[in-house]
Scaffold this active site. Structure first.
Site, short mmCIF file in Angstrom:
data_model
loop_
_atom_site.label_atom_id
_atom_site.label_comp_id
_atom_site.label_asym_id
_atom_site.label_seq_id
_atom_site.Cartn_x
_atom_site.Cartn_y
_atom_site.Cartn_z
CE LYS A 112 -4.46 -1.56 0.82
NZ LYS A 112 -5.83 -1.30 1.10
CE LYS A 192 -8.44 -7.97 -2.16
NZ LYS A 192 -7.98 -7.06 -1.14
CE LYS A 195 -14.61 -1.97 -0.30
NZ LYS A 195 -13.42 -2.25 0.55
N1 AQP Z 1 -11.47 -9.81 -4.67
C1 AQP Z 1 -11.77 -10.36 -3.52
N2 AQP Z 1 -11.98 -11.68 -3.42
C2 AQP Z 1 -12.31 -12.24 -2.23
N3 AQP Z 1 -12.44 -11.54 -1.07
C3 AQP Z 1 -12.23 -10.22 -1.13
N4 AQP Z 1 -12.28 -9.23 -0.19
C4 AQP Z 1 -11.98 -8.06 -0.76
N5 AQP Z 1 -11.75 -8.22 -2.07
C5 AQP Z 1 -11.88 -9.55 -2.34
C6 AQP Z 1 -12.60 -9.46 1.22
O1 AQP Z 1 -13.63 -8.55 1.59
C7 AQP Z 1 -13.49 -8.24 2.98
C8 AQP Z 1 -13.61 -6.76 3.19
O2 AQP Z 1 -12.58 -6.12 2.47
P1 AQP Z 1 -12.07 -4.68 2.80
O3 AQP Z 1 -12.90 -3.71 2.12
O4 AQP Z 1 -11.97 -4.44 4.24
O5 AQP Z 1 -10.57 -4.68 2.32
P2 AQP Z 1 -9.87 -5.06 1.03
O6 AQP Z 1 -9.53 -6.53 0.99
O7 AQP Z 1 -8.70 -4.14 0.94
O8 AQP Z 1 -10.94 -4.78 -0.13
P3 AQP Z 1 -10.68 -4.03 -1.46
O9 AQP Z 1 -11.90 -4.06 -2.29
O10 AQP Z 1 -9.41 -4.54 -2.11
O11 AQP Z 1 -10.50 -2.54 -0.97
P4 AQP Z 1 -9.36 -1.50 -1.23
O12 AQP Z 1 -9.25 -1.38 -2.72
O13 AQP Z 1 -9.86 -0.25 -0.58
O14 AQP Z 1 -8.10 -2.03 -0.60
C9 AQP Z 1 -12.14 -8.78 3.42
O15 AQP Z 1 -12.34 -9.97 4.18
C10 AQP Z 1 -11.44 -9.11 2.12
O16 AQP Z 1 -10.53 -10.19 2.24
#
Ligand code: AQP
Length: 332
Positions: A112, A192, A195
Site C-alpha cells: 500500500k 484481485k 475497490k
Molecule cells: N477480490 C476479492 N476476493 C475475495 N475476497 C475479497 N475481499 C476483498 N476483495 C476480495 C474481502 O472482503 C473483505 C472486506 O474487504 P475490505 O474492504 O476491508 O478490504 P480489502 O480486501 O482491501 O478490499 P478491497 O476491495 O481490495 O478494498 P481496497 O481497494 O480499498 O483495498 C475482506 O475480508 C477481504 O478479504
C-alpha cells in the site's frame, strides 16, 4: 462458543469480491447459535489512505446499507468503528507493546505504501495495531480472513500474547483464523477485484450495470475463439459461477459446456448474469428499502454502537487494571 469479529472498509462500492469472498461467509458464521458476532464498517482504517472527506459520510452509509442488505444484522452486531472510541484507545495501549520489527515486515504496508507513494502516513504503518485492537476489544476468538489478512491476524495473536505476558494477566484470548480461500479476480484480469482498482462489479449493481461490466470481463486468456475449449479452473467467470450457480447447471451446463466448447464465453456470462440476479436481486431490493429509510439504518448502527461501547468499556477496564493505569484514581 466463539466470538467473531470482522470489518469492511468504506473505501468504495462493495463488490462481488467482498460479497463472495467475505460477506456471504460472515452471514453463515453469524447464523451459528454458538457464535457471537461483531461486524464493523471500519472507517478509521479507511483514513490510512487518501480519501475525500466530503463524500466519506456517504461511503460509510453505503457500506452500512450493503452489510445490512445481506442480512448481517439479523444475528450479529453491526456498527461503525469510529462510534466506539475504545478501538483507537486500545490501539494506543497495544502500540506500546508492539515490536517495530514485526510491523516493518507487514507485506500489506509495503504494497500500500508503494501504491500511495506520495502520502504515506504513520497510520498505514500502524494499521495492524488498530486491527488487533478491533478484534481484541471484543475478545474475538475467530476471525474470518482472506490470505492477504493472515499476516495481520498473526500479528493480532502476537499482540494478545505480548500484552498478557507483559502484564502477567490473561486479558486477551488468542484469536484464530477462519480461512476464507476464495479470491475473485478483477474484471480486468487483475489478481484481485478491488475497490481502489476500478475493476469491480458492485454487489448492488442493477442487472443492466452488471451486464455492461460482465460483457467485457476477462476470461480464460487462451480461449481466443468460441471453438477453442475453455479452462474453467483459470477463469474468473467460472469461479463466480461456483458461488451462485447451483448444481446440476454448474457442472452440466457451465463446466462441461466450456470444456467441450458447447457454449462460448458470452453464453457463460449470460448464465452468470442470471445466477447473480437470482442471488442478489433480493439483496438489492432490501438495500433500496434501507436507502429509503436512512433513519432505520442509523437506528441499527446506533444500537450496534451502544452494544459495542458497553463491551468495550468492560475490556478497557481490564486492560487498564492490568497495565496499572487508573488516571485520577491513582494513589501513591
Ligand atoms: N477480490 C476479492 N476476493 C475475495 N475476497 C475479497 N475481499 C476483498 N476483495 C476480495 C474481502 O472482503 C473483505 C472486506 O474487504 P475490505 O474492504 O476491508 O478490504 P480489502 O480486501 O482491501 O478490499 P478491497 O476491495 O481490495 O478494498 P481496497 O481497494 O480499498 O483495498 C475482506 O475480508 C477481504 O478479504
Amino acid at each position: 462458543m466463539a466470538t467473531i469479529f470482522s470489518g469492511i472498509q468504506p473505501t468504495g462500492e462493495v463488490h462481488l469480491g467482498n460479497y463472495m469472498g467475505a460477506l456471504r461467509h460472515w452471514v453463515e458464521l453469524s447464523k451459528k447459535p454458538e457464535h457471537t458476532s461483531y461486524f464493523s464498517i471500519v472507517d478509521c482504517h479507511a483514513f490510512t489512505i487518501p480519501y475525500d472527506a466530503a463524500t466519506f459520510p456517504r461511503a460509510v452509509f453505503d457500506a452500512a446499507v450493503a452489510v445490512l442488505a445481506v442480512g448481517l444484522d439479523e444475528r450479529a452486531t453491526v456498527f461503525v468503528q469510529s462510534d466506539v472510541p475504545q478501538h483507537t484507545e486500545l490501539a494506543w495501549y497495544l502500540g506500546c507493546v508492539a515490536p517495530m520489527g514485526e510491523l516493518g515486515r507487514m507485506t500489506q504496508f509495503k504494497e500500500k505504501s508503494e501504491q500511495h507513494k506520495t502520502s504515506v502516513g504513520a497510520g498505514l504503518f500502524t494499521y495492524p495495531i488498530l486491527m488487533a485492537a478491533d478484534i481484541l476489544l471484543y475478545k474475538g476468538t475467530l476471525v474470518p480472513v482472506g490470505h492477504d489478512q493472515l499476516q495481520h491476524l498473526e500479528f493480532a495473536r502476537d499482540m494478545a500474547r505480548h500484552f498478557n505476558h507483559r502484564f502477567k494477566a490473561e486479558v486477551f484470548p488468542e484469536p484464530k483464523p477462519h480461512h476464507l480461500t476464495l479470491r475473485i479476480k478483477g474484471t480486468d484480469g487483475g489478481e484481485k477485484m478491488s475497490k481502489s482498482r476500478g475493476n469491480t462489479i458492485a454487489m448492488l449493481d442493477t442487472p443492466e450495470q452488471v451486464w455492461k461490466k460482465l460483457k467485457g470481463a476477462f476470461t480464460d486468456p487462451q480461449r481466443l475463439t468460441r471453438e477453442i475449449p475453455g479452462r474453467p479452473e483459470v477463469c474468473n467467470i467460472y469461479t463466480m459461477h461456483t458461488v451462485v450457480t447451483p448444481e446440476p447447471a454448474l457442472t452440466e451446463v457451465v463446466h462441461n459446456g466450456c470444456t467441450t466448447a458447447k457454449i462460448g464465453c458470452g453464453d457463460c456470462k449470460k448464465l452468470l448474469a442470471e445466477s447473480l440476479e437470482r442471488d442478489l436481486g433480493p439483496v438489492r431490493a432490501r438495500a433500496n428499502e434501507l436507502r429509503a429509510q436512512p433513519g432505520r439504518v442509523l437506528e441499527i448502527l446506533n444500537e450496534g454502537g451502544a452494544t459495542c461501547r458497553a463491551k468495550a468499556t468492560e475490556t478497557m477496564r481490564e486492560v487498564k487494571e492490568a497495565a496499572g493505569v487508573f488516571g485520577a484514581r491513582s494513589r501513591p
